[in-house]
Design a protein around this motif. Structure first.
Motif, PDB file in Angstrom:
ATOM      1  N   ILE A 173       1.267  -1.278  -0.180  1.00 59.01           N
ATOM      2  CA  ILE A 173       0.686   0.044  -0.409  1.00 59.01           C
ATOM      3  C   ILE A 173       1.041   1.385  -0.242  1.00 59.01           C
ATOM      4  O   ILE A 173       0.488   2.249  -0.804  1.00 59.01           O
TER       5      ILE A 173
ATOM      6  N   LEU B 149       2.593   1.393  -3.352  1.00 58.18           N
ATOM      7  CA  LEU B 149       0.892   1.780  -4.342  1.00 58.18           C
ATOM      8  C   LEU B 149       0.947   3.863  -3.753  1.00 58.18           C
ATOM      9  O   LEU B 149       0.471   4.455  -5.229  1.00 58.18           O
ATOM     10  N   LEU B 150       0.989   3.810  -2.390  1.00 61.13           N
ATOM     11  CA  LEU B 150       0.994   5.397  -2.492  1.00 61.13           C
ATOM     12  C   LEU B 150       1.986   6.513  -3.444  1.00 61.13           C
ATOM     13  O   LEU B 150       1.417   6.796  -4.149  1.00 61.13           O
TER      14      LEU B 150
ATOM     15  N   LEU C 146       3.263   5.282  -5.742  1.00 61.00           N
ATOM     16  CA  LEU C 146       3.214   5.460  -7.443  1.00 61.00           C
ATOM     17  C   LEU C 146       2.779   6.646  -8.044  1.00 61.00           C
ATOM     18  O   LEU C 146       2.461   7.041  -8.932  1.00 61.00           O
ATOM     19  N   THR C 147       1.231   6.675  -7.135  1.00 59.12           N
ATOM     20  CA  THR C 147       0.135   7.463  -7.310  1.00 59.12           C
ATOM     21  C   THR C 147       0.482   9.087  -7.020  1.00 59.12           C
ATOM     22  O   THR C 147      -0.428   9.359  -8.411  1.00 59.12           O
TER      23      THR C 147
ATOM     24  N   PHE D 129       2.690   9.354 -10.402  1.00 62.71           N
ATOM     25  CA  PHE D 129       1.887   9.889 -11.603  1.00 62.71           C
ATOM     26  C   PHE D 129       0.888  10.954 -11.545  1.00 62.71           C
ATOM     27  O   PHE D 129       1.038  11.401 -12.923  1.00 62.71           O
ATOM     28  N   ALA D 130       0.431  11.829 -10.398  1.00 61.93           N
ATOM     29  CA  ALA D 130      -0.730  12.469 -10.147  1.00 61.93           C
ATOM     30  C   ALA D 130      -0.197  13.806 -10.505  1.00 61.93           C
ATOM     31  O   ALA D 130      -0.134  14.317 -11.392  1.00 61.93           O
TER      32      ALA D 130
ATOM     33  N   CYS E 216       0.939  13.615 -14.905  1.00 63.81           N
ATOM     34  CA  CYS E 216       0.359  14.097 -15.176  1.00 63.81           C
ATOM     35  C   CYS E 216      -0.109  15.483 -15.326  1.00 63.81           C
ATOM     36  O   CYS E 216      -0.596  16.079 -16.494  1.00 63.81           O
ATOM     37  N   PHE E 217       0.013  15.899 -13.597  1.00 65.67           N
ATOM     38  CA  PHE E 217      -0.887  17.171 -13.633  1.00 65.67           C
ATOM     39  C   PHE E 217      -0.072  17.982 -14.129  1.00 65.67           C
ATOM     40  O   PHE E 217      -0.234  18.970 -15.448  1.00 65.67           O
TER      41      PHE E 217
ATOM     42  N   GLU F 221      -3.067  10.104 -23.026  1.00 65.75           N
ATOM     43  CA  GLU F 221      -3.949   9.785 -21.781  1.00 65.75           C
ATOM     44  C   GLU F 221      -3.458   8.593 -21.328  1.00 65.75           C
ATOM     45  O   GLU F 221      -3.515   8.181 -20.620  1.00 65.75           O
ATOM     46  N   LYS F 222      -4.196   8.071 -21.893  1.00 63.17           N
ATOM     47  CA  LYS F 222      -4.537   6.092 -22.104  1.00 63.17           C
ATOM     48  C   LYS F 222      -3.347   5.822 -22.171  1.00 63.17           C
ATOM     49  O   LYS F 222      -3.041   4.178 -21.786  1.00 63.17           O
TER      50      LYS F 222
ATOM     51  N   THR G 273      -1.847   6.133 -18.768  1.00 62.94           N
ATOM     52  CA  THR G 273      -2.516   5.472 -17.818  1.00 62.94           C
ATOM     53  C   THR G 273      -1.952   3.967 -17.641  1.00 62.94           C
ATOM     54  O   THR G 273      -1.536   3.488 -16.489  1.00 62.94           O
TER      55      THR G 273
ATOM     56  N   PHE H 136      -0.251   2.003 -14.700  1.00 61.71           N
ATOM     57  CA  PHE H 136      -0.934   1.419 -13.489  1.00 61.71           C
ATOM     58  C   PHE H 136      -0.548  -0.571 -13.984  1.00 61.71           C
ATOM     59  O   PHE H 136      -1.574  -0.539 -14.883  1.00 61.71           O
ATOM     60  N   ASN H 137       0.452  -1.076 -14.527  1.00 63.18           N
ATOM     61  CA  ASN H 137       0.517  -2.538 -14.310  1.00 63.18           C
ATOM     62  C   ASN H 137       1.126  -3.813 -13.965  1.00 63.18           C
ATOM     63  O   ASN H 137       1.887  -3.098 -12.936  1.00 63.18           O
TER      64      ASN H 137
ATOM     65  N   PHE I  24       4.071  -2.412 -11.180  1.00 59.87           N
ATOM     66  CA  PHE I  24       4.450  -3.409  -9.308  1.00 59.87           C
ATOM     67  C   PHE I  24       4.798  -4.258  -9.347  1.00 59.87           C
ATOM     68  O   PHE I  24       5.670  -4.716  -8.010  1.00 59.87           O
TER      69      PHE I  24
END
Lengths: 236, 332, 198
Positions: free
Chosen positions: C79, C82-83, C85-86, C89-90, C93-94, C108-109, C112, C116-117, C121
């Motif tokens: 977890i 993952l946090l 990584l997010t 990513f955020a 992307c921003f 975009e796709k 993403t 997230f694959n 991870f």
């Protein structure tokens, strides 16, 4: 609407005891339901897109680990996909992906609690493939190609697809356990002929490929499934 | 126009007396000396193993072509060649069920999904042997002593290890040169007798069934690697001979490397293909998880053989264009 | 430097992310069908996310060192990764959506799915479960990336060959590709030997 094309003419006026539900709507709901249930086999994540293949190939080598991975996928993926689909209407795609990932991280705690009673060393068998379910690219299969997004049908599609995944994961786990160890759910079956290479990832790829081929053969051959595919094309 | 002399016939219009069954029969004839030597060392069990392998492959091929809605051809003897090759790389004491499973794997997984015999991407014999090595590692790599006749039925306890196993551990097996060349030592059923292998190889060369380019480059690479990086520090000729004869190196070079379906079709890629298989074989023998490495090296290079063809065609095309551009133009 | 190279080589060959571990099958199938430009973009972003996540998680993992229960190693640590990584990513992307909005909205796709694959991870989970130093972890992550690109090349070449072969109707599509990858995995396992990956 597309779905009303093939309904009989009197179905729109026929009502049940004067209620708002008429035969047309019942027919529409039942057809959509058969499509959802058909998605158990045809829009199944491991069968169509190869999604969540890695746990099935490497970790699902026994019946118990198949059950564990299925429980994990059911608990983690269903809420995560539903919430990310809902959020994709209001936020950009990348934000909904982040929300889905965070929800799946949260749901991994109850999934852990449900799986640990199965066996004391279940996590040694599954290993890192349990956390990987959190990040499987499940959501892309469901949010990409939806033309109509009535919420209840998205939920039934997701639930049916995940149940189909659970069925195949348990099937693959049972086959591999019988072939590799000669046991089923830990109980010896008395089979002396064992193939220890079946527990390795390469056989997982080959077994999933063969099961997919059998399902495709059934899909191509029977009339019932051909009609199901026709209905699915009308609905989408 | 007088149309009575025009003949209408379906293609192919160029026919020779050498058809696919004849080429495959030549391969079967070249395998027979190996079975003869194995029969002398281990008895009738060897013949039964070969027959079971061939029958399994043949029947499964018929069933597979019926299931995949292809024409069922009972004169197709290509699976029989696969079924005869697989038991030769296994011990003579092996269970019949293991041979049946390895042959079933080679037909149902390696040949059927890709279109049947002749369209396989991977060498079926190599894949069958690799699968058997993974599923039953102890049974596939423990042998019995030669010149002890084995019973045809019943379980046999095998407890000897081949010289390749001792080489991998770092020991030096003590073997007489004559024993080494005639195959009178512990090893796989049909890969130990060098004389029988050379006889089969010469027969295939004379009948023009296999291409000498792949085999020559393979042996050059293998001998160079064994000579430059020996595992045992003794006289280099004896170490090279010991390494060459103590496993399926020569057998793989003659029967698996030169398989026409999976090998490249152009000449220059054939040299590269054989050379790389030789290098990978030695690497797998030295650093891999098993004592034999030919099967895995062949499988890996089978992935790249069409790429080798493609790039060599591009190189030839561009070099030809450069050559034409450089030619002085003749005056008009 | 030597440990970096050894970790890199072992990640490319012995512990190849697709052929030995089975991770990353889905991205490879979806990317091998697309154009070279999309594949290059995907691989580039995947390398970026993999290396940045490994580097940042390496600095965070000493804080979690004292926890050794199953719950912490299978739930808490992932977890946390993952946090991280997010967050990466955020932020990416921003920044991209503000500075290069056309490029971002077009891809975009791809970005993403590159983040997230399972491959990204899984690599991080594998690297940080071993007692590697910082250089070795980076070497392992780079090797995993190179191994993924190699696997992508091999699988696309295989799919090109499969299209030209008379594959039976029930095997067309995903089944024959999976069997192809399984046979390559069998060949790569010759190096590993008869052991299940840890």
């Amino acid at each position: 609407m597309q779905e009303n094309r093939n309904l009989p003419n009197d179905a729109k006026t026929d009502t049940f005891f004067g209620s708002r539900i008429n035969r047309a709507s019942v027919l529409r709901i039942s057809r959509r339901l058969t499509v959802s249930v058909g998605n158990l086999f045809f829009k199944n994540p491991i069968l169509v897109g190869g999604i969540i293949l890695s746990p099935v190939i490497s970790a699902v080598t026994t019946f118990r680990s198949g059950v564990a991975i299925s429980i994990a996928v059911i608990i983690i993926c269903i809420p995560s996909i539903i919430i990310s689909e809902l959020s994709s209407k209001y936020a950009p795609f990348w934000v909904s992906a982040i929300i889905g990932a965070l929800v799946s991280a949260l749901m991994s705690v109850p999934a852990y609690k449900m799986i640990s009673p199965l066996s004391p060393d279940i996590f040694d068998n599954i290993g890192i493939y349990f956390p990987i379910i959190m990040l499987s690219s499940f959501s892309s299969a469901f949010t990409h190609n939806r033309k109509r997004r009535i919420f209840i049908w998205s939920v039934t599609d997701v639930v049916c697809a995940v149940c189909g995944f659970a069925f195949f994961a348990i099937l693959i786990g049972s086959i591999r356990e019988i072939l590799a160890y000669g046991t089923f759910n830990g109980k010896l079956l008395g089979i002396e002929f064992k193939m220890s290479g079946v527990a390795m990832p390469f056989f997982g790829f080959i077994l999933v490929g063969f099961i997919l081929a059998i399902v495709q053969k059934i899909k191509n051959s029977t009339v019932f499934f051909k009609n199901l595919i026709k209905r699915r094309k009308e609905v989408q | 126009m007088n149309t009575s002399r025009i003949q209408k016939k379906a293609p192919p219009h160029i026919r020779t007396s050498r058809t696919a069954p004849i080429i495959l029969l030549d391969v079967i004839i070249s395998i027979l000396p190996l079975y003869f030597m194995a029969y002398i060392y281990y008895g009738l069990r060897v013949i039964v193993l070969g027959a079971i392998g061939a029958l399994t492959c043949f029947l499964l091929n018929l069933i597979a072509s019926a299931l995949s809605s292809q024409k069922v051809n009972i004169y197709n003897i290509a699976p029989i060649v696969t079924g005869l090759l697989i038991p030769l790389a296994l011990p003579a004491a092996i269970d019949y069920s293991i041979v049946i499973c390895a042959c079933a794997f080679s037909i149902l997984v390696v040949e059927m999904p890709f279109g049947g015999c002749g369209f396989n991407f991977f060498n079926p014999a190599a894949a069958g042997i690799a699968f058997a090595a993974f599923c039953w590692p102890t049974s596939v790599f423990t042998y019995t002593e030669p010149l002890v006749k084995l019973p045809v039925f019943g379980k046999i306890v095998a407890s000897s290890y081949s010289p390749a196993y001792y080489l991998k551990l770092g020991a030096v097996p003590k073997l007489d040169l004559v024993d080494l060349l005639t195959g009178e030592f512990v090893g796989p059923m049909g890969t130990s007798c060098v004389f029988a292998l050379i006889a089969g190889f010469i027969f295939l060369l004379v009948r023009k069934v296999i291409n000498w380019r792949t085999v020559l480059s393979y042996f050059v690479a293998v001998i160079a690697m064994f000579a430059l990086f020996p595992r045992i520090h003794s006289d280099s000729i004896s170490s090279v001979l010991l390494e060459l004869c103590s496993g399926s190196v020569i057998f793989g070079g003659i029967f698996m490397v030169s398989e026409p379906v999976t090998a490249p079709k152009r000449n220059i890629p054939k040299y590269i293909y054989g050379f790389l298989i030789g290098i990978f074989t030695v690497l797998f023998r030295y650093y891999g998880g098993f004592e034999q490495g030919v099967a895995f090296a062949v499988l890996i290079l089978n992935i790249f053989s069409p790429l080798l063809d493609l790039y060599s065609e591009k190189v030839i095309y561009y070099s030809r264009r450069v050559r034409i551009a450089r030619k002085p133009k003749s005056s008009e | 430097m030597k440990e970096f190279l050894i970790a890199l080589l072992s990640a490319v060959t012995l512990q190849n992310i697709l052929f030995t571990r089975g991770l990353g099958a889905n991205p490879i199938f979806s990317i091998s069908r697309r154009s070279y430009k999309t594949s290059a973009l995907f691989c580039g972003f995947m390398a970026y996310f993999m290396l940045s996540l490994t580097a940042l998680s390496f600095w965070v993992s000493p804080l979690l060192e004292n926890l050794h229960t199953a719950f912490s190693s299978y739930v808490l640590r992932p977890i946390v990764y993952l946090l991280i990584l997010t967050i990466i990513f955020a932020v990416t992307c921003f920044v991209l959506s503000k500075l290069f909005s056309d490029f971002f909205s077009e891809n975009e796709k791809t970005i993403t799915s590159a983040c997230f694959n399972c491959a990204v991870f899984g690599t991080v989970l594998l690297t940080l479960s071993k007692p590697y130093s910082f250089m070795q972890s980076l070497g392992y992550a780079s090797g995993a990336c190179i191994g993924f690109i190699l696997a992508l090349i091999i699988v696309s070449e295989g799919q090109r060959r499969i299209e030209l072969s008379p594959v039976p109707k029930s095997f067309k599509g995903l089944p024959v590709s999976l069997i192809y990858i399984g046979l390559i995995s069998l060949a790569v396992y010759g190096l590993v030997g008869h052991q299940l990956p840890a």
